[in-house]
Design a protein around this motif. Sequence first.
Motif, PDB file in Angstrom:
ATOM      1  N   UNK A  60      -2.753  12.659  -6.434  1.00  0.00           N
ATOM      2  CA  UNK A  60      -1.781  11.894  -5.646  1.00  0.00           C
ATOM      3  C   UNK A  60      -1.998  12.119  -4.159  1.00  0.00           C
ATOM      4  N   UNK A  61      -2.288  13.364  -3.782  1.00  0.00           N
ATOM      5  CA  UNK A  61      -2.555  13.651  -2.372  1.00  0.00           C
ATOM      6  C   UNK A  61      -3.824  12.931  -1.905  1.00  0.00           C
ATOM      7  N   UNK A  62      -4.844  12.926  -2.750  1.00  0.00           N
ATOM      8  CA  UNK A  62      -6.092  12.245  -2.415  1.00  0.00           C
ATOM      9  C   UNK A  62      -5.861  10.741  -2.254  1.00  0.00           C
ATOM     10  N   UNK A  63      -5.045  10.193  -3.135  1.00  0.00           N
ATOM     11  CA  UNK A  63      -4.732   8.767  -3.063  1.00  0.00           C
ATOM     12  C   UNK A  63      -4.042   8.431  -1.741  1.00  0.00           C
ATOM     13  N   UNK A  64      -3.085   9.249  -1.346  1.00  0.00           N
ATOM     14  CA  UNK A  64      -2.351   9.001  -0.093  1.00  0.00           C
ATOM     15  C   UNK A  64      -3.280   9.090   1.115  1.00  0.00           C
ATOM     16  N   UNK A  65      -4.168  10.093   1.105  1.00  0.00           N
ATOM     17  CA  UNK A  65      -5.120  10.222   2.217  1.00  0.00           C
ATOM     18  C   UNK A  65      -6.053   9.027   2.272  1.00  0.00           C
ATOM     19  N   UNK A  66      -6.421   8.522   1.107  1.00  0.00           N
ATOM     20  CA  UNK A  66      -7.309   7.350   1.057  1.00  0.00           C
ATOM     21  C   UNK A  66      -6.631   6.138   1.706  1.00  0.00           C
ATOM     22  N   UNK A  67      -5.332   5.947   1.435  1.00  0.00           N
ATOM     23  CA  UNK A  67      -4.608   4.835   2.030  1.00  0.00           C
ATOM     24  C   UNK A  67      -4.457   5.017   3.541  1.00  0.00           C
ATOM     25  N   UNK A  96     -11.292   5.820  -5.278  1.00  0.00           N
ATOM     26  CA  UNK A  96     -11.285   4.372  -5.428  1.00  0.00           C
ATOM     27  C   UNK A  96      -9.876   3.907  -5.749  1.00  0.00           C
ATOM     28  N   UNK A  97      -9.491   2.764  -5.180  1.00  0.00           N
ATOM     29  CA  UNK A  97      -8.159   2.219  -5.404  1.00  0.00           C
ATOM     30  C   UNK A  97      -8.231   1.010  -6.313  1.00  0.00           C
ATOM     31  N   UNK A  98      -7.150   0.771  -7.028  1.00  0.00           N
ATOM     32  CA  UNK A  98      -7.087  -0.400  -7.901  1.00  0.00           C
ATOM     33  C   UNK A  98      -5.656  -0.909  -7.957  1.00  0.00           C
ATOM     34  N   UNK A  99      -5.490  -2.101  -8.491  1.00  0.00           N
ATOM     35  CA  UNK A  99      -4.157  -2.650  -8.696  1.00  0.00           C
ATOM     36  C   UNK A  99      -3.351  -2.776  -7.407  1.00  0.00           C
ATOM     37  N   UNK A 126      -3.850  -1.663   0.386  1.00  0.00           N
ATOM     38  CA  UNK A 126      -4.940  -1.313   1.287  1.00  0.00           C
ATOM     39  C   UNK A 126      -5.536  -2.558   1.935  1.00  0.00           C
ATOM     40  N   UNK A 127      -5.616  -3.638   1.167  1.00  0.00           N
ATOM     41  CA  UNK A 127      -6.135  -4.885   1.722  1.00  0.00           C
ATOM     42  C   UNK A 127      -5.231  -5.446   2.808  1.00  0.00           C
ATOM     43  N   UNK A 128      -3.909  -5.352   2.597  1.00  0.00           N
ATOM     44  CA  UNK A 128      -2.964  -5.842   3.610  1.00  0.00           C
ATOM     45  C   UNK A 128      -3.058  -5.024   4.888  1.00  0.00           C
ATOM     46  N   UNK A 129      -3.211  -3.713   4.741  1.00  0.00           N
ATOM     47  CA  UNK A 129      -3.364  -2.846   5.917  1.00  0.00           C
ATOM     48  C   UNK A 129      -4.686  -3.109   6.630  1.00  0.00           C
ATOM     49  N   UNK A 130      -5.744  -3.263   5.854  1.00  0.00           N
ATOM     50  CA  UNK A 130      -7.067  -3.498   6.441  1.00  0.00           C
ATOM     51  C   UNK A 130      -7.116  -4.805   7.214  1.00  0.00           C
ATOM     52  N   UNK A 131      -6.447  -5.835   6.695  1.00  0.00           N
ATOM     53  CA  UNK A 131      -6.458  -7.122   7.378  1.00  0.00           C
ATOM     54  C   UNK A 131      -5.880  -7.024   8.780  1.00  0.00           C
ATOM     55  N   UNK A 132      -4.934  -6.094   8.959  1.00  0.00           N
ATOM     56  CA  UNK A 132      -4.307  -5.936  10.270  1.00  0.00           C
ATOM     57  C   UNK A 132      -5.013  -4.908  11.148  1.00  0.00           C
TER      58      UNK A 132
END
Length: 390
Positions: A8-15, A28-31, A37-43
């Motif tokens: 869970x910590x790794x997932x949060x750091x990834x985001x 790796x992220x899914x779902x 992550x895509x919404x954040x990346x777009x901005x």
Amino acid sequence: MTATEYDERLRRWRLVLGGEAAEGTGCALSGTDAAMDGALSALYDTGKSGTEGRRGGNRSAGLGASVPSVARWLGDIRTYFPSSVVQVMQRDAIERLGLSTLLLEPEMLEAVEADVHLVGTLLSLNKAMPETTKETARAVVRKVVDDLEKRLATRTRSTLTGALDRSAKINRPRHRDIDWDRTIRANLKNYLPEFNTVVPERLIGYGRASQSVKKDVVLCIDQSGSMAASVVYASVFGAVLASMRSIATRLVVFDTAVVDLTDQLDDPVDVLFGTQLGGGTDINRALAYCQSQITRPADTVVVLISDLYEGGIRDEMLKRVAAMKASGVQFVALLALSDEGTPAYDREHAAALAALGAPAFACTPDLFPDVMAAAIEKRPLPIPDMATHQ
């Protein structure tokens, strides 16, 4: 740390880090996570390597310039993030990516999360807004204004009604109207130690509310671009004050020109669309107009809401403030009326006002009723410690 906690910590750091090649999580992220992550990346992502990643260099958008793609993105962020975060992301998109012009499209306005900052942006675009968009824009502004009135109106009316009643003391009150604190202090000379009591020869009471006007309030609002949130809140408060029969309220907005919007105070949305955010600043001219409208100085409160960057005649401005105070006017100077804290402001002018007995400070909407109550009762203002400027 368990394996689940580590994941869970790794997932949060990834985001947080955004997934550049060097971010180092290997996660790796899914779902839903991938969609967030895509919404954040777009901005926030540039799509470039090296030092121009998510946390550095100049950012560019992955949103494109079309209304449909931005509208889809707005829908996505409202799905994945709470309202407070959505508002921040919208603000970032408008400021960083130059999306203001897209707000002129009705379908864009229908997709956004409405807040005070969005209203400020819409008001700044008012003159460029096509007729096909104005109805939608007014609906967005109306929603924000209605929400603010629900939040602020009841407390404002009750606080100021109490202040108005206390400011009109009577000496022959009915029992339920007796101000016991003032009565006891006024009769301490009649203390009888053998009975451990005070004989109240003179009663002091609260004045009963009447239908007559007790106080005049003039709201003088700087409509330069940096004051957008303050203009929104001041317009709402102006409408609330105007609804109280015992207060005669005047609302004046200014840049290098002065506009009296008092006749529109029954509808704060009309007031807001009567403003024109941006332009220069002439505080002296605005105060000259306000001064000309004062007929009962001892019963008048003038509230100047401005960052004090004066483009007019500084010495004349200060002389007007001094003259108003000398005549009995209660003068209040607010650097901002918003939840954003103290803005950039002219410290020299703030210090000069403080020397005249009118310290300038930033005020939150929740504090504003207490500030007005203190001004009405001619007591020291409840100035926040961190926002006092001497």
